[in-house]
Write an enzyme that holds these catalytic residues in place. Structure first.
Site, mmCIF file in Angstrom:
data_model
loop_
_atom_site.group_PDB
_atom_site.id
_atom_site.type_symbol
_atom_site.label_atom_id
_atom_site.label_comp_id
_atom_site.label_asym_id
_atom_site.label_seq_id
_atom_site.Cartn_x
_atom_site.Cartn_y
_atom_site.Cartn_z
ATOM 1 N N ASP A 38 0.839 -1.207 0.000
ATOM 2 C CA ASP A 38 0.000 0.000 0.000
ATOM 3 C C ASP A 38 0.874 1.256 0.000
ATOM 4 O O ASP A 38 2.023 1.228 0.448
ATOM 5 C CB ASP A 38 -0.909 -0.020 1.247
ATOM 6 C CG ASP A 38 -2.090 0.934 1.102
ATOM 7 O OD1 ASP A 38 -2.372 1.384 -0.017
ATOM 8 O OD2 ASP A 38 -2.723 1.232 2.129
ATOM 9 N N ASN A 86 -10.911 -2.134 -5.768
ATOM 10 C CA ASN A 86 -10.072 -1.179 -6.503
ATOM 11 C C ASN A 86 -10.652 -0.792 -7.873
ATOM 12 O O ASN A 86 -10.195 0.177 -8.487
ATOM 13 C CB ASN A 86 -8.640 -1.710 -6.672
ATOM 14 C CG ASN A 86 -7.828 -1.684 -5.389
ATOM 15 O OD1 ASN A 86 -6.963 -2.534 -5.157
ATOM 16 N ND2 ASN A 86 -8.069 -0.696 -4.529
HETATM 17 C C1 IPE Z 1 -5.481 -2.546 -0.333
HETATM 18 O O1 IPE Z 1 -5.121 -1.226 -0.501
HETATM 19 C C2 IPE Z 1 -5.471 -3.237 -1.658
HETATM 20 C C3 IPE Z 1 -4.160 -3.439 -2.234
HETATM 21 C C4 IPE Z 1 -3.018 -3.130 -1.698
HETATM 22 C C5 IPE Z 1 -4.168 -4.079 -3.511
HETATM 23 P P1 IPE Z 1 -6.219 -0.078 -0.700
HETATM 24 O O2 IPE Z 1 -5.451 1.174 -0.864
HETATM 25 O O3 IPE Z 1 -7.161 -0.440 -1.781
HETATM 26 O O4 IPE Z 1 -7.001 -0.130 0.698
HETATM 27 P P2 IPE Z 1 -7.894 0.949 1.404
HETATM 28 O O5 IPE Z 1 -8.871 1.483 0.390
HETATM 29 O O6 IPE Z 1 -6.992 2.033 1.924
HETATM 30 O O7 IPE Z 1 -8.546 0.216 2.529
HETATM 31 C C1 IPE Z 2 -1.358 0.308 -3.405
HETATM 32 O O1 IPE Z 2 -1.114 1.680 -3.390
HETATM 33 C C2 IPE Z 2 -1.522 -0.236 -4.811
HETATM 34 C C3 IPE Z 2 -2.901 -0.648 -5.153
HETATM 35 C C4 IPE Z 2 -3.938 -0.652 -4.355
HETATM 36 C C5 IPE Z 2 -3.111 -1.090 -6.508
HETATM 37 P P1 IPE Z 2 -2.303 2.714 -3.429
HETATM 38 O O2 IPE Z 2 -2.616 3.047 -4.843
HETATM 39 O O3 IPE Z 2 -3.455 2.237 -2.626
HETATM 40 O O4 IPE Z 2 -1.632 3.974 -2.729
HETATM 41 P P2 IPE Z 2 -2.316 4.950 -1.672
HETATM 42 O O5 IPE Z 2 -2.842 4.105 -0.547
HETATM 43 O O6 IPE Z 2 -3.419 5.641 -2.401
HETATM 44 O O7 IPE Z 2 -1.232 5.863 -1.238
HETATM 45 MG MG MG Z 3 -3.992 2.447 -0.683
#
Ligand code: IPE
Ligand code: IPE
Ligand code: MG
Length: 261
Positions: A38, A86
């Site tokens: 994340d 996502n």
């Molecule tokens: C969790 O991260 C999903 C992945 C790392 C693929 P998100 O960024 O989607 O989670 P939330 O929305 O902060 O809970």
């Molecule tokens: C994790 O990074 C990757 C995916 C969920 C695909 P994020 O895209 O969620 O990054 P933040 O949480 O918005 O910083």
């Molecule tokens: Mg995230």
């Protein structure tokens, strides 16, 4: 999996001061480590870059995590790359991610051969763009005979969808007369999850500080140790993996019992 000590020592030469290699017990390395990668977006935004640059930078961290996991002798490394939630992101970001998954897998496939890594996917691949799904299926085919670490990539994965799917499979097996209701036990359910055949993770690492599961492996993480680091995924290095292993080895896992004295 057997750890090659010489390779490990060479790989971990020059540790930062807070990483003490001697503290790591090579006989107590977790078999299955799982990662919630994340913070790619925040990493990019903090540099004034568009979010997708964070996803691109995250590929380097993932490559290092795979190599590190092989060196440390994990049997399984699983990583959460794209959740069922996502899809709510802007179409542009989703499309970029889907393309990045495909191009990265094509580019990195030699690493899977070099390290004898077997690829596995967790999640519903049917909903992915055809090109991405084709590359994934080719990756599965090409690495199916590999006998080293399993690298399980969770894409279009959601634990609630996974459990609902398992319930449906159990019900249809009962309806078809292939399963007695009394034979539905924990094993029968676990056998119908995407992780079928894999040990449960002993350690879950989440980057970027969030203290939640975000619909990841709800069943499999029942007794997993959690390690959360503030670092964003593109900043996660082999040293952070070692820090997590050190923390894991310091935990007293009780599994509902009274634990070690
Ligand atoms: C969790 O991260 C999903 C992945 C790392 C693929 P998100 O960024 O989607 O989670 P939330 O929305 O902060 O809970
Ligand atoms: C994790 O990074 C990757 C995916 C969920 C695909 P994020 O895209 O969620 O990054 P933040 O949480 O918005 O910083
Ligand atoms: Mg995230």
């Amino acid at each position: 999996m057997r750890i090659d000590n010489d390779k490990l020592i060479a790989y971990y030469a020059d540790p930062p001061q807070d990483v003490c290699l001697e503290d790591i017990d090579l006989n107590r390395i977790p078999r299955h480590v799982s990662l919630i990668m994340d913070g790619n977006g925040r990493w990019a935004e903090s540099r004034g870059l568009p979010r997708h640059k964070g996803h691109v930078a995250g590929v380097d961290s993932l490559r290092e995590a795979v190599t590190t996991s092989v060196r440390l002798g994990f049997d399984v490394l699983s990583v959460y790359a794209f959740s069922t939630e996502n899809w709510k992101r802007p179409a542009r970001e989703v499309n970029l991610l889907m393309r990045l998954f495909a191009t990265t897998l094509v580019k990195e496939l030699p690493l899977f051969f070099q390290e004898n890594v077997r690829l596995k996917f967790l999640g519903d691949l049917d909903a992915l763009p055809t090109e991405t799904r084709n590359v994934f299926e080719e990756g599965l085919r090409k690495t199916e005979s590999h006998t080293g670490m399993v690298f399980a990539l969770a894409v279009n994965y959601g634990a609630r969808a996974e459990l609902t799917r398992a319930a449906r499979m159990l019900a249809s097996d009962v309806a078809a007369g292939n399963l007695n209701v009394d034979d539905i036990d924990e094993g029968a359910l676990a056998n119908r999850l995407y992780t079928q055949g894999l040990p449960d993770p002993e350690l879950l690492i989440r980057t970027s500080g969030e203290m939640r599961l975000s619909n990841y492996l709800l069943w499999q993480l029942a007794y997993t140790e959690f390690y959360v680091t503030q670092k964003h995924w593109p900043d996660f290095s082999k040293w952070d993996m070692l820090r997590a292993i050190c923390a894991f080895q310091g935990r007293n896992r009780r599994f509902g019992g009274v634990g070690e004295s």
